[in-house]
Scaffold this motif. Sequence first.
Motif, PDB file in Angstrom:
ATOM      1  N   LEU A  76      14.075  -2.661  13.247  1.00 30.64           N
ATOM      2  CA  LEU A  76      13.280  -1.550  12.704  1.00 30.64           C
ATOM      3  C   LEU A  76      11.901  -1.909  12.153  1.00 30.64           C
ATOM      4  N   TYR A  77      11.621  -3.153  11.894  1.00 30.49           N
ATOM      5  CA  TYR A  77      10.443  -3.465  11.089  1.00 30.49           C
ATOM      6  C   TYR A  77       9.131  -3.022  11.731  1.00 30.49           C
ATOM      7  N   LEU A  78       9.035  -3.095  13.060  1.00 24.76           N
ATOM      8  CA  LEU A  78       7.811  -2.637  13.709  1.00 24.76           C
ATOM      9  C   LEU A  78       7.604  -1.144  13.479  1.00 24.76           C
ATOM     10  N   SER A  79       8.682  -0.380  13.536  1.00 25.30           N
ATOM     11  CA  SER A  79       8.578   1.056  13.251  1.00 25.30           C
ATOM     12  C   SER A  79       8.195   1.299  11.798  1.00 25.30           C
ATOM     13  N   TYR A  80       8.690   0.460  10.887  1.00 26.55           N
ATOM     14  CA  TYR A  80       8.297   0.590   9.479  1.00 26.55           C
ATOM     15  C   TYR A  80       6.791   0.383   9.302  1.00 26.55           C
ATOM     16  N   VAL A  81       6.263  -0.639   9.969  1.00 19.98           N
ATOM     17  CA  VAL A  81       4.830  -0.913   9.859  1.00 19.98           C
ATOM     18  C   VAL A  81       4.019   0.270  10.379  1.00 19.98           C
ATOM     19  N   LEU A  82       4.528   0.940  11.406  1.00 24.32           N
ATOM     20  CA  LEU A  82       3.804   2.058  12.007  1.00 24.32           C
ATOM     21  C   LEU A  82       3.842   3.324  11.159  1.00 24.32           C
ATOM     22  N   LEU A  83       4.731   3.380  10.184  1.00 24.45           N
ATOM     23  CA  LEU A  83       4.871   4.595   9.389  1.00 24.45           C
ATOM     24  C   LEU A  83       3.570   4.984   8.682  1.00 24.45           C
ATOM     25  N   ILE A  84       2.860   4.004   8.133  1.00 23.36           N
ATOM     26  CA  ILE A  84       1.647   4.322   7.357  1.00 23.36           C
ATOM     27  C   ILE A  84       0.579   4.977   8.225  1.00 23.36           C
ATOM     28  N   PRO A  85       0.170   4.372   9.367  1.00 22.04           N
ATOM     29  CA  PRO A  85      -0.822   5.078  10.191  1.00 22.04           C
ATOM     30  C   PRO A  85      -0.300   6.386  10.758  1.00 22.04           C
ATOM     31  N   PHE A  86       0.984   6.456  11.045  1.00 18.45           N
ATOM     32  CA  PHE A  86       1.536   7.686  11.604  1.00 18.45           C
ATOM     33  C   PHE A  86       1.473   8.836  10.602  1.00 18.45           C
ATOM     34  N   VAL A  87       1.796   8.557   9.352  1.00 27.47           N
ATOM     35  CA  VAL A  87       1.714   9.598   8.314  1.00 27.47           C
ATOM     36  C   VAL A  87       0.277  10.090   8.169  1.00 27.47           C
ATOM     37  N   LEU A  88      -0.669   9.173   8.221  1.00 28.38           N
ATOM     38  CA  LEU A  88      -2.082   9.555   8.122  1.00 28.38           C
ATOM     39  C   LEU A  88      -2.497  10.421   9.305  1.00 28.38           C
ATOM     40  N   ILE A  89      -2.083  10.038  10.512  1.00 28.55           N
ATOM     41  CA  ILE A  89      -2.423  10.823  11.705  1.00 28.55           C
ATOM     42  C   ILE A  89      -1.822  12.217  11.621  1.00 28.55           C
ATOM     43  N   LEU A  90      -0.543  12.274  11.239  1.00 28.93           N
ATOM     44  CA  LEU A  90       0.113  13.587  11.104  1.00 28.93           C
ATOM     45  C   LEU A  90      -0.567  14.444  10.055  1.00 28.93           C
ATOM     46  N   GLY A  91      -0.944  13.838   8.937  1.00 27.67           N
ATOM     47  CA  GLY A  91      -1.604  14.594   7.877  1.00 27.67           C
ATOM     48  C   GLY A  91      -2.917  15.187   8.334  1.00 27.67           C
ATOM     49  N   VAL A  92      -3.719  14.382   9.006  1.00 24.42           N
ATOM     50  CA  VAL A  92      -5.019  14.873   9.497  1.00 24.42           C
ATOM     51  C   VAL A  92      -4.813  15.982  10.526  1.00 24.42           C
ATOM     52  N   LYS A  93      -3.890  15.781  11.451  1.00 33.73           N
ATOM     53  CA  LYS A  93      -3.646  16.794  12.483  1.00 33.73           C
ATOM     54  C   LYS A  93      -3.137  18.102  11.875  1.00 33.73           C
ATOM     55  N   TYR A  94      -2.257  18.002  10.896  1.00 30.15           N
ATOM     56  CA  TYR A  94      -1.694  19.223  10.308  1.00 30.15           C
ATOM     57  C   TYR A  94      -2.732  19.982   9.493  1.00 30.15           C
ATOM     58  N   LEU A  95      -3.588  19.235   8.791  1.00 30.99           N
ATOM     59  CA  LEU A  95      -4.643  19.900   8.027  1.00 30.99           C
ATOM     60  C   LEU A  95      -5.622  20.631   8.937  1.00 30.99           C
ATOM     61  N   ALA A  96      -5.809  20.091  10.140  1.00 26.73           N
ATOM     62  CA  ALA A  96      -6.744  20.719  11.082  1.00 26.73           C
ATOM     63  C   ALA A  96      -6.081  21.808  11.922  1.00 26.73           C
ATOM     64  N   TRP A  97      -4.764  21.980  11.765  1.00 25.51           N
ATOM     65  CA  TRP A  97      -4.023  22.930  12.601  1.00 25.51           C
ATOM     66  C   TRP A  97      -4.085  24.334  12.025  1.00 25.51           C
ATOM     67  N   ASP A  98      -4.197  25.291  12.915  1.00 23.80           N
ATOM     68  CA  ASP A  98      -4.187  26.710  12.520  1.00 23.80           C
ATOM     69  C   ASP A  98      -3.164  27.429  13.390  1.00 23.80           C
ATOM     70  N   GLY A  99      -1.946  27.499  12.910  1.00 25.98           N
ATOM     71  CA  GLY A  99      -0.891  28.125  13.684  1.00 25.98           C
ATOM     72  C   GLY A  99       0.456  27.842  13.056  1.00 25.98           C
ATOM     73  N   SER A 100       1.523  28.217  13.765  1.00 26.28           N
ATOM     74  CA  SER A 100       2.869  28.039  13.226  1.00 26.28           C
ATOM     75  C   SER A 100       3.299  26.582  13.319  1.00 26.28           C
ATOM     76  N   ARG A 101       4.305  26.227  12.506  1.00 22.18           N
ATOM     77  CA  ARG A 101       4.829  24.859  12.540  1.00 22.18           C
ATOM     78  C   ARG A 101       5.479  24.567  13.884  1.00 22.18           C
ATOM     79  N   GLU A 102       6.149  25.549  14.473  1.00 22.55           N
ATOM     80  CA  GLU A 102       6.816  25.351  15.758  1.00 22.55           C
ATOM     81  C   GLU A 102       5.805  24.996  16.845  1.00 22.55           C
ATOM     82  N   LEU A 103       4.685  25.718  16.862  1.00 25.39           N
ATOM     83  CA  LEU A 103       3.647  25.432  17.847  1.00 25.39           C
ATOM     84  C   LEU A 103       2.991  24.080  17.571  1.00 25.39           C
ATOM     85  N   PHE A 104       2.845  23.735  16.288  1.00 24.74           N
ATOM     86  CA  PHE A 104       2.272  22.435  15.927  1.00 24.74           C
ATOM     87  C   PHE A 104       3.142  21.306  16.467  1.00 24.74           C
TER      88      PHE A 104
END
Length: 550
Positions: A76-104
């Motif tokens: 699992l450790y490689l996936s653990y390391v990826l969690l930090i950039p992934f959370v940042l990417i998801l956060g930026v994408k969600y903040l820029a999203w205008d629509g339902s969660r299902e469509l997101f």
Amino acid sequence: MIKERIKHIVRNEWALASVLLLTLFLRIFGIGFGLPLTLVSDEPPFTVVALKMIETQTLIPALQPEAFSSILLYPLYLSYVLLIPFVLILGVKYLAWDGSRELFEATLLTDLSPFFIAARCLNILLGILMVYLVYRVAQSLFHSPVAAFVSAYLVATSILHQALSMVGRHWMPSSFVFVLVLYTLSRDLPKKRRYLYASLIAGIGMGFSTLSILSAVLMALYYVIFDKEKWRDVVTDIPLIAQCSAIFVALAAIPFLLYKNGNAFFGAITLLNDKSLAAFLESPWTMLSMSVYSEPILIGFFLIGVALLLKERRSIGFLLFGWFLAYTAVFYIVFRFDPRFALALVPFYALAGGYVVDRWWNTWARFALILLLLVPLVIAARVEYLAYESDTRDMAREWALLNLDASDKVLVYVAHMRLPTTADAVEELRAVDSNVVRQVDGADVVLDRKDVPHVLNYLFSMKKDSVFIRDISAYAKNNGYTHLIFAPEYATEATSTAEAFSRLTKGAKELQRFEGRGVLMSIADSSFTNSFLEFFDERYFGPTIIIYAL
């Protein structure tokens, strides 16, 4: 501190700085290879597991085994390391999203490129760090700036190292562990600290790849060659050996406890398969043959370097050649041979090669050595250009998106290739064979786009002797299919499949052809077993793909 260290390298160690920049340059332009398709073997699990942890809000898959049972194949450790950039990417994408969660979620699932690029950036960083460590190890072993630079340069220009740096597979982290262990053992530190630190690194490495267990072989070799003056020293060092073993076992147990079923390592064991003494004795050549034709300078320098070292600096020669033989023997006895397995040997090939150049640098051979060293640079530059051009499957996908419209109906018989499709096409595929429907197809159903062709994806994943494949010509005609995207090499596994597609394409018009190199010279499969001269023809990475109008 890191910033100051980088400034010091740039100002005072220009040779090291230049080879690190070269390493970056030879990888960064290929970072988008194949995307948004997931073409690279073993790459998706680490990204998907990290995203699943975020979705399920758990860091311990053992607590929710049903959510990870089909996707967690490695520690699992490689996936653990990826969690930090992934959370940042998801956060930026969600903040820029205008629509339902299902469509997101559906939109996100149809193109995971940002997450794969983040994972690939990590491997490029590890690749650069490995080059740095090889430079330092060569300094410690040979006390020569020429040997250090050339050793690092040979790793930087190795196409196997290059290819596995620019994708998100686990082979770069697992091989990095071996180099970091060797670097630690070669430091000017007290023996106890060196071996305790190396055991710590190897134990943590087990969370990235179970192959890190082979660090124990490397440590044993180094100990016997460099740190054991007499055999009675082994008895004196029993407490140290016990401490190192305890540290390693304790750390190695952690990833197993996090999810004991998540390890494809055990499924790859071939210990009970038929083996022979003749094949075992041939195994060193088998290992070398997977690289010698595509990287002749690296392998040639390694063989010459080992011969010189065994004659002139026997301890270093025994270490480099001993690791090569031990690593090769383990893979023959316990596993099998695949080209990517040789990555852990590349730094050791390079160290021997660095000694060759240093040995002959101040002789009449200098000019010839410079010319020879230019060869891997030219090959690596060509490979990066081809990686930047991408894979034939990505090219076929782009062609289809530009030239086909919503009135077209398309059959796709190419491994790992898919096109965005309609909800009706997904339901049709589910009716034909529900086993080949993927999660991303559910996203297409949610999006229900009206501007894309009706595409039946994943036909390659169906059983080759299925009734559907045998009767595909009639099915295409009866259901009004207008196009076929086809890779002929995938239709040769069964005679009935070849005959079925022969009938389907009889009289069809060839609209576009993308000539590929196949699996023997492939970034997706991390395999380069043919001559490097093949890189300079007009073909691309990937299978040959033909697009027909039916």
